[in-house]
Motif scaffolding. Structure first.
Motif, PDB file in Angstrom:
ATOM      1  N   LEU A 181      96.279 -19.279 118.460  1.00 42.82           N
ATOM      2  CA  LEU A 181      97.544 -19.271 117.721  1.00 42.82           C
ATOM      3  C   LEU A 181      97.339 -18.717 116.309  1.00 42.82           C
ATOM      4  N   SER A 182      96.557 -17.662 116.205  1.00 47.24           N
ATOM      5  CA  SER A 182      96.210 -17.105 114.891  1.00 47.24           C
ATOM      6  C   SER A 182      97.426 -16.667 114.093  1.00 47.24           C
ATOM      7  N   ARG A 183      98.496 -16.261 114.780  1.00 47.61           N
ATOM      8  CA  ARG A 183      99.690 -15.768 114.084  1.00 47.61           C
ATOM      9  C   ARG A 183     100.776 -16.830 113.940  1.00 47.61           C
ATOM     10  N   SER A 184     100.439 -18.057 114.237  1.00 45.63           N
ATOM     11  CA  SER A 184     101.466 -19.105 114.242  1.00 45.63           C
ATOM     12  C   SER A 184     101.241 -20.167 113.177  1.00 45.63           C
ATOM     13  N   GLY A 185     100.361 -19.920 112.234  1.00 48.07           N
ATOM     14  CA  GLY A 185     100.035 -20.930 111.239  1.00 48.07           C
ATOM     15  C   GLY A 185     101.216 -21.377 110.410  1.00 48.07           C
ATOM     16  N   ALA A 186     102.191 -20.502 110.172  1.00 52.09           N
ATOM     17  CA  ALA A 186     103.337 -20.835 109.315  1.00 52.09           C
ATOM     18  C   ALA A 186     104.504 -21.441 110.092  1.00 52.09           C
ATOM     19  N   ARG A 187     104.379 -21.560 111.404  1.00 56.72           N
ATOM     20  CA  ARG A 187     105.476 -22.107 112.206  1.00 56.72           C
ATOM     21  C   ARG A 187     105.448 -23.631 112.169  1.00 56.72           C
ATOM     22  N   LEU A 188     106.607 -24.232 112.467  1.00 56.32           N
ATOM     23  CA  LEU A 188     106.709 -25.682 112.563  1.00 56.32           C
ATOM     24  C   LEU A 188     106.482 -26.124 114.005  1.00 56.32           C
ATOM     25  N   PRO A 189     106.060 -27.354 114.226  1.00 60.94           N
ATOM     26  CA  PRO A 189     105.842 -27.828 115.595  1.00 60.94           C
ATOM     27  C   PRO A 189     107.062 -27.673 116.493  1.00 60.94           C
ATOM     28  N   SER A 190     108.253 -27.817 115.928  1.00 58.39           N
ATOM     29  CA  SER A 190     109.479 -27.703 116.726  1.00 58.39           C
ATOM     30  C   SER A 190     109.682 -26.306 117.286  1.00 58.39           C
ATOM     31  N   GLU A 191     108.993 -25.319 116.736  1.00 60.37           N
ATOM     32  CA  GLU A 191     109.114 -23.941 117.205  1.00 60.37           C
ATOM     33  C   GLU A 191     108.100 -23.613 118.301  1.00 60.37           C
ATOM     34  N   LEU A 192     107.281 -24.579 118.661  1.00 57.89           N
ATOM     35  CA  LEU A 192     106.232 -24.350 119.642  1.00 57.89           C
ATOM     36  C   LEU A 192     106.593 -24.965 120.988  1.00 57.89           C
ATOM     37  N   THR A 193     105.964 -24.467 122.038  1.00 61.02           N
ATOM     38  CA  THR A 193     106.087 -25.073 123.357  1.00 61.02           C
ATOM     39  C   THR A 193     105.229 -26.345 123.404  1.00 61.02           C
ATOM     40  N   PRO A 194     105.452 -27.222 124.385  1.00 61.90           N
ATOM     41  CA  PRO A 194     104.611 -28.421 124.486  1.00 61.90           C
ATOM     42  C   PRO A 194     103.121 -28.098 124.598  1.00 61.90           C
ATOM     43  N   GLY A 195     102.791 -27.060 125.345  1.00 62.85           N
ATOM     44  CA  GLY A 195     101.384 -26.685 125.460  1.00 62.85           C
ATOM     45  C   GLY A 195     100.805 -26.208 124.142  1.00 62.85           C
ATOM     46  N   GLN A 196     101.556 -25.436 123.387  1.00 61.54           N
ATOM     47  CA  GLN A 196     101.092 -24.984 122.079  1.00 61.54           C
ATOM     48  C   GLN A 196     100.933 -26.164 121.123  1.00 61.54           C
ATOM     49  N   GLN A 197     101.868 -27.103 121.171  1.00 59.89           N
ATOM     50  CA  GLN A 197     101.744 -28.294 120.331  1.00 59.89           C
ATOM     51  C   GLN A 197     100.468 -29.062 120.645  1.00 59.89           C
ATOM     52  N   ARG A 198     100.156 -29.185 121.926  1.00 58.76           N
ATOM     53  CA  ARG A 198      98.950 -29.909 122.302  1.00 58.76           C
ATOM     54  C   ARG A 198      97.699 -29.167 121.823  1.00 58.76           C
ATOM     55  N   ALA A 232      97.208 -30.035 118.303  1.00 61.54           N
ATOM     56  CA  ALA A 232      96.661 -31.384 118.178  1.00 61.54           C
ATOM     57  C   ALA A 232      95.155 -31.379 118.396  1.00 61.54           C
ATOM     58  N   VAL A 233      94.682 -30.568 119.346  1.00 60.61           N
ATOM     59  CA  VAL A 233      93.239 -30.449 119.573  1.00 60.61           C
ATOM     60  C   VAL A 233      92.563 -29.845 118.342  1.00 60.61           C
ATOM     61  N   ALA A 234      93.167 -28.794 117.776  1.00 60.37           N
ATOM     62  CA  ALA A 234      92.590 -28.162 116.584  1.00 60.37           C
ATOM     63  C   ALA A 234      92.518 -29.143 115.426  1.00 60.37           C
ATOM     64  N   ARG A 235      93.555 -29.943 115.246  1.00 55.06           N
ATOM     65  CA  ARG A 235      93.536 -30.933 114.160  1.00 55.06           C
ATOM     66  C   ARG A 235      92.393 -31.930 114.351  1.00 55.06           C
ATOM     67  N   ALA A 236      92.175 -32.360 115.611  1.00 57.93           N
ATOM     68  CA  ALA A 236      91.077 -33.289 115.878  1.00 57.93           C
ATOM     69  C   ALA A 236      89.720 -32.656 115.588  1.00 57.93           C
ATOM     70  N   LEU A 237      89.643 -31.337 115.725  1.00 56.08           N
ATOM     71  CA  LEU A 237      88.378 -30.628 115.504  1.00 56.08           C
ATOM     72  C   LEU A 237      88.162 -30.231 114.044  1.00 56.08           C
ATOM     73  N   ARG A 293      88.434 -22.988 107.490  1.00 52.68           N
ATOM     74  CA  ARG A 293      88.300 -23.803 108.702  1.00 52.68           C
ATOM     75  C   ARG A 293      89.558 -23.727 109.555  1.00 52.68           C
ATOM     76  N   VAL A 294      90.714 -23.771 108.927  1.00 50.87           N
ATOM     77  CA  VAL A 294      91.968 -23.675 109.677  1.00 50.87           C
ATOM     78  C   VAL A 294      92.063 -22.325 110.377  1.00 50.87           C
ATOM     79  N   GLY A 295      91.621 -21.251 109.696  1.00 53.57           N
ATOM     80  CA  GLY A 295      91.649 -19.927 110.319  1.00 53.57           C
ATOM     81  C   GLY A 295      90.775 -19.867 111.562  1.00 53.57           C
ATOM     82  N   VAL A 296      89.597 -20.466 111.496  1.00 52.11           N
ATOM     83  CA  VAL A 296      88.694 -20.501 112.655  1.00 52.11           C
ATOM     84  C   VAL A 296      89.352 -21.242 113.810  1.00 52.11           C
ATOM     85  N   LEU A 297      89.961 -22.386 113.510  1.00 48.63           N
ATOM     86  CA  LEU A 297      90.545 -23.211 114.569  1.00 48.63           C
ATOM     87  C   LEU A 297      91.803 -22.580 115.158  1.00 48.63           C
ATOM     88  N   LEU A 298      92.592 -21.905 114.333  1.00 44.78           N
ATOM     89  CA  LEU A 298      93.749 -21.188 114.870  1.00 44.78           C
ATOM     90  C   LEU A 298      93.303 -20.124 115.868  1.00 44.78           C
TER      91      LEU A 298
END
Length: 334
Positions: free
Chosen positions: A128-145, A148-153, A118-123
């Protein structure tokens, strides 16, 4: 379908109760991307939380496919709430992108292989298929948002609620966040409800929209149906401005405002009418925009020719919205 029936909601304050919603009625079609827009303090968030079953209306009810949710309590209410996910922009900083998305599935006890799938589908959905191992601090605000949408889904809700989805996201990244919401509807089948102070968001992704002000619905409907509605405040906000000084119209037989929807109408309707009826059209205001993928034009036209009325009637029969400009009135925009 979600129906909001005569919903009112007030909150206590130090002096007197503050009314957030006043007899609100709405219908949200299943699988649609519905926008609730309006100025600050209009009641958008309160309405969204009532729809999401996180607030109880003082009066009225919210129905899901005819079911009166005001009668739900305990496990039945909890089960209904699970079908409505709210995008929470705050990510857990110590968890990876994949870990944040997987968190709801872990709480539900979903087995590891299914979580990973499921996480692979949502990534992939959020780009952001290649960013699964990154931390939120390494992302831009748009990527973080988008995370957040993927987590809600993650738990495959029927309804996704995004309150001010581009708040704090730069203009250059807003499009990617809105695109993810559109994909959630188109590819995952969720009904998506978006609230925003910015009516332009509705123009970019929504099928239907409601304008809220001071707790009341000012107008609602499909975007395309509102374009030709006389006096529509949303049309004024969403369509190109046609303001022109009255003196500019004196050299024409008459002036009209025309709204054209779709590739064929925008590209060919006026030239064909001009040739067919030997009428001259001069654009003296307005321009082109898009509602989603649909091109829309609003022009103020100077019209010359003896068969002007016949030409305008002909284009109106083919779907154009034709009206006479009014002067001395100031339109109110959301």
């Amino acid at each position: 379908m979600i129906t909001v029936e005569n919903v009112s909601k007030s909150f206590p304050s130090a002096e007197s109760a503050v009314t957030a919603l006043r007899d609100v009625n709405l219908a949200v079609n299943a699988g649609s991307l519905f926008g609730i827009v309006g100025p600050a303090q209009a009641g958008k968030t309160t309405l969204a939380r009532c729809v999401a079953l996180r607030e109880r209306p003082d009066r009225g009810t919210v129905r899901y496919d005819g079911m009166d949710t005001s009668r739900l309590a305990g496990r039945r209410l909890w089960g209904a709430q699970r079908q409505v996910a709210i995008v929470d922009p705050v990510l857990r900083p110590e968890r990876t992108v994949a870990g944040n998305i997987a968190a709801p599935l872990e709480r539900m006890g979903v087995e590891l292989d299914r979580r990973r799938s499921r996480v692979g589908v949502l990534l992939d959905v959020i780009g952001l298929s290649r960013s699964g191992a990154r931390l939120p601090s390494e992302l831009t605000p748009g990527q973080q948002r988008r995370v957040a949408v993927a987590r809600a889904l993650a738990a495959a809700p029927s309804v996704l609620l995004a309150d001010e989805p581009t708040d704090g996201v730069g203009a250059e990244e807003s499009a990617s966040v809105l695109s993810v919401l559109d994909r959630a509807r188109a590819e995952l089948g969720a009904t998506v409800i978006v609230t925003s102070r910015d009516a332009d968001i509705a123009k970019r992704i929504c099928d239907e929209v409601a304008l809220l002000d001071r707790g009341s619905v000012v107008e609602s409907g499909t975007l395309l149906s509102l374009l030709g509605k006389p006096g529509s405040q949303l049309a004024e906000v969403l369509l190109p401005s046609v303001d022109t000084p009255r003196a500019h119209l004196s050299s024409y037989d008459r002036a009209v405002d025309v709204v054209l929807v779709g590739f064929a109408a925008v590209g060919a309707l006026l030239p064909e009418a001009s040739a067919r009826f030997d009428v001259g059209f001069t654009t003296i205001g307005g321009g082109l925009t898009r509602l989603g993928d649909t091109p829309v034009a609003r022009f103020r036209l100077g019209v010359e020719g003896q068969r002007a009325d016949a030409a305008l009637a002909w284009i109106a029969e083919r779907g154009a919205h034709v009206s006479t400009p009014m002067y001395g009135l100031r339109d109110v925009a959301a």
